[in-house]
Design a protein around this motif. Structure first.
Motif, PDB file in Angstrom:
ATOM      1  N   TYR A   6      19.852  -0.258   2.215  1.00 47.65           N
ATOM      2  CA  TYR A   6      19.660  -0.413   0.791  1.00 47.65           C
ATOM      3  C   TYR A   6      18.294  -0.144   0.601  1.00 47.65           C
ATOM      4  CZ  TYR A   6      19.893  -2.974  -3.762  1.00 47.65           C
ATOM      5  OH  TYR A   6      20.026  -3.595  -5.097  1.00 47.65           O
ATOM      6  N   ILE A   7      18.301   0.804  -0.659  1.00 49.59           N
ATOM      7  CA  ILE A   7      16.765   1.032  -1.107  1.00 49.59           C
ATOM      8  C   ILE A   7      16.369   0.308  -2.459  1.00 49.59           C
ATOM      9  CG2 ILE A   7      15.086   2.874  -1.480  1.00 49.59           C
ATOM     10  CD1 ILE A   7      17.011   4.915   0.037  1.00 49.59           C
ATOM     11  N   LEU A   8      15.148  -0.450  -2.385  1.00 51.61           N
ATOM     12  CA  LEU A   8      14.737  -1.330  -3.515  1.00 51.61           C
ATOM     13  C   LEU A   8      13.508  -0.619  -3.873  1.00 51.61           C
ATOM     14  CD1 LEU A   8      15.498  -4.025  -4.807  1.00 51.61           C
ATOM     15  CD2 LEU A   8      14.098  -5.111  -3.134  1.00 51.61           C
ATOM     16  N   PHE A   9      13.273  -0.484  -5.096  1.00 51.53           N
ATOM     17  CA  PHE A   9      12.196   0.264  -5.574  1.00 51.53           C
ATOM     18  C   PHE A   9      11.290  -0.810  -6.689  1.00 51.53           C
ATOM     19  CE2 PHE A   9      15.482   3.308  -5.154  1.00 51.53           C
ATOM     20  CZ  PHE A   9      14.639   4.727  -4.427  1.00 51.53           C
ATOM     21  N   ASP A  10      10.011  -0.487  -6.651  1.00 52.62           N
ATOM     22  CA  ASP A  10       9.301  -0.935  -7.797  1.00 52.62           C
ATOM     23  C   ASP A  10       9.716  -0.041  -8.808  1.00 52.62           C
ATOM     24  OD1 ASP A  10       6.904  -2.123  -9.315  1.00 52.62           O
ATOM     25  OD2 ASP A  10       5.749  -0.393  -8.513  1.00 52.62           O
ATOM     26  N   ALA A  11       8.886  -0.617 -10.118  1.00 56.00           N
ATOM     27  CA  ALA A  11       9.591   0.162 -11.266  1.00 56.00           C
ATOM     28  C   ALA A  11       8.286   0.944 -11.892  1.00 56.00           C
ATOM     29  CB  ALA A  11       9.962  -0.720 -12.418  1.00 56.00           C
ATOM     30  N   ALA A  12       7.209   0.356 -12.519  1.00 50.01           N
ATOM     31  CA  ALA A  12       6.007   0.719 -13.076  1.00 50.01           C
ATOM     32  C   ALA A  12       5.133   1.489 -11.943  1.00 50.01           C
ATOM     33  CB  ALA A  12       5.105  -0.233 -13.734  1.00 50.01           C
ATOM     34  N   ASN A  13       4.970   2.912 -12.164  1.00 48.48           N
ATOM     35  CA  ASN A  13       4.384   3.812 -11.416  1.00 48.48           C
ATOM     36  C   ASN A  13       4.818   4.158 -10.033  1.00 48.48           C
ATOM     37  OD1 ASN A  13       1.826   4.071 -13.370  1.00 48.48           O
ATOM     38  ND2 ASN A  13       1.502   2.093 -12.781  1.00 48.48           N
ATOM     39  N   THR A  14       6.057   3.480  -9.957  1.00 53.95           N
ATOM     40  CA  THR A  14       7.134   4.112  -9.041  1.00 53.95           C
ATOM     41  C   THR A  14       8.068   4.807  -9.316  1.00 53.95           C
ATOM     42  OG1 THR A  14       6.218   2.257  -7.392  1.00 53.95           O
ATOM     43  CG2 THR A  14       8.276   3.466  -6.936  1.00 53.95           C
ATOM     44  N   LEU A  15       8.901   4.572 -10.258  1.00 54.21           N
ATOM     45  CA  LEU A  15       9.976   5.101 -10.946  1.00 54.21           C
ATOM     46  C   LEU A  15       9.582   5.790 -12.291  1.00 54.21           C
ATOM     47  CD1 LEU A  15      12.906   2.767 -10.333  1.00 54.21           C
ATOM     48  CD2 LEU A  15      12.204   4.725  -9.135  1.00 54.21           C
ATOM     49  N   ILE A  16       8.684   4.864 -13.141  1.00 55.86           N
ATOM     50  CA  ILE A  16       8.345   5.235 -14.357  1.00 55.86           C
ATOM     51  C   ILE A  16       6.948   5.153 -14.646  1.00 55.86           C
ATOM     52  CG2 ILE A  16      10.517   4.400 -15.505  1.00 55.86           C
ATOM     53  CD1 ILE A  16       9.456   1.701 -16.204  1.00 55.86           C
ATOM     54  N   HIS A  17       6.478   5.798 -15.422  1.00 57.39           N
ATOM     55  CA  HIS A  17       4.995   5.605 -15.875  1.00 57.39           C
ATOM     56  C   HIS A  17       4.742   6.300 -17.364  1.00 57.39           C
ATOM     57  CE1 HIS A  17       4.269  10.320 -15.199  1.00 57.39           C
ATOM     58  NE2 HIS A  17       5.542  10.200 -15.401  1.00 57.39           N
ATOM     59  N   LYS A  18       3.371   6.304 -17.691  1.00 64.06           N
ATOM     60  CA  LYS A  18       3.316   6.550 -19.223  1.00 64.06           C
ATOM     61  C   LYS A  18       2.018   7.821 -18.789  1.00 64.06           C
ATOM     62  CE  LYS A  18       3.598   1.972 -21.022  1.00 64.06           C
ATOM     63  NZ  LYS A  18       2.940   1.058 -21.879  1.00 64.06           N
ATOM     64  N   PRO A  19       2.816   9.001 -18.794  1.00 66.59           N
ATOM     65  CA  PRO A  19       1.905  10.203 -18.503  1.00 66.59           C
ATOM     66  C   PRO A  19       0.762  10.376 -19.768  1.00 66.59           C
ATOM     67  CG  PRO A  19       4.137  10.888 -19.262  1.00 66.59           C
ATOM     68  CD  PRO A  19       4.108   9.481 -19.116  1.00 66.59           C
ATOM     69  N   SER A  20       1.101  10.010 -21.018  1.00 70.92           N
ATOM     70  CA  SER A  20       0.122  10.221 -21.963  1.00 70.92           C
ATOM     71  C   SER A  20      -0.962   9.314 -21.935  1.00 70.92           C
ATOM     72  CB  SER A  20       0.825  10.234 -23.251  1.00 70.92           C
ATOM     73  OG  SER A  20       1.303   8.991 -23.559  1.00 70.92           O
ATOM     74  N   LEU A  21      -1.045   8.175 -21.007  1.00 71.13           N
ATOM     75  CA  LEU A  21      -2.234   7.614 -21.021  1.00 71.13           C
ATOM     76  C   LEU A  21      -3.687   8.279 -20.594  1.00 71.13           C
ATOM     77  CD1 LEU A  21      -3.314   4.446 -20.788  1.00 71.13           C
ATOM     78  CD2 LEU A  21      -2.728   4.631 -18.122  1.00 71.13           C
ATOM     79  N   TRP A  22      -3.446   8.834 -19.721  1.00 68.66           N
ATOM     80  CA  TRP A  22      -4.716   9.501 -19.110  1.00 68.66           C
ATOM     81  C   TRP A  22      -5.196  10.596 -19.923  1.00 68.66           C
ATOM     82  CZ3 TRP A  22      -5.465   6.299 -15.654  1.00 68.66           C
ATOM     83  CH2 TRP A  22      -4.138   5.781 -15.115  1.00 68.66           C
TER      84      TRP A  22
END
Length: 218
Positions: A6-22
């Motif tokens: 079984y593979i368990l993921f974090d979400a924010a900044n692992t699967l999803i991010h906000k590219p326009s932030l930077w």
């Protein structure tokens, strides 16, 4: 040695991010006469995030305190006006999926799940952004009333999944929130580090393709 089932993921900044932030953050600083490479902003932000815990539901007050510390880490003395400009430029930015995450559909040997410090909107967000991927469990801190790095949050994941900890691989982007508590419970772990902040970590992977190409995460 137990095999990963079984593979368990974090979400924010692992699967999803906000590219326009930077881009937005950098533009505000440029208007104030500060020209920092985006990579430096990312690295300072990442390190600071290891010390300041993000709440499940953020607020302007939280971001003002966080950005105050980030500006100081960059050598900038904050002003109320600058903090307001940063907040207004960076609020309500859309979440997007990292490019390598789209290849998770190629996993054939594992069930997939998510364990995240997030609010209840995460389910809809993942369904919208990753409709082809079937996450067997999505375990959210706001709903559970406990959050990372509290090891109880990971224990609840083990109970819901119904496997031994060493049969679960946890992939996250934070040493403090993800890797350390997962190791303490006996998970296998990978530290996703796309920006090269933790180059010497023995748990580091630069991309999820490290696992995907071989359909293995041992």
């Amino acid at each position: 040695m137990s095999t990963v089932k079984y593979i368990l993921f974090d979400a924010a900044n692992t699967l999803i991010h906000k590219p326009s932030l930077w881009h937005n953050y950098s533009n505000v600083l440029k208007k104030e006469g500060y020209n920092f490479p985006i990579q430096e902003l990312k690295n300072k932000h990442k390190i600071l995030s290891e010390f300041i815990k993000f709440p499940d539901v953020t607020s302007q007050e939280f971001y003002s305190e966080f950005n105050k510390e980030l500006l100081r880490a960059l050598g900038i003395v904050e002003t109320p006006e600058l903090l307001d400009h940063i907040f207004n430029a960076c609020k309500y930015l859309p979440w997007e999926v990292f490019d390598d995450v789209m290849q998770l559909t190629n996993f054939k040997n594992f069930d997939l799940g998510v364990l995240s410090n997030f609010n209840a909107s995460l389910r809809c967000l993942l369904k919208e952004k990753l409709p082809e991927i079937n996450f067997k469990h999505i375990i959210i801190s706001e709903e559970e009333g406990v959050s990372k790095p509290n090891i109880e949050f990971f224990e609840r994941a083990v109970q819901k999944i119904g496997l031994k900890p060493n049969e679960i691989l946890y992939i996250g982007d934070s040493l403090k929130l993800d890797i350390i508590p997962a190791l303490q419970l006996g998970f296998k772990v990978k530290l996703i580090d796309r920006d090269g902040t933790y180059l010497m970590s023995k748990y580091r992977i630069e991309t999820l393709e490290h696992c995907i190409q071989n359909n293995t995460c041992e």
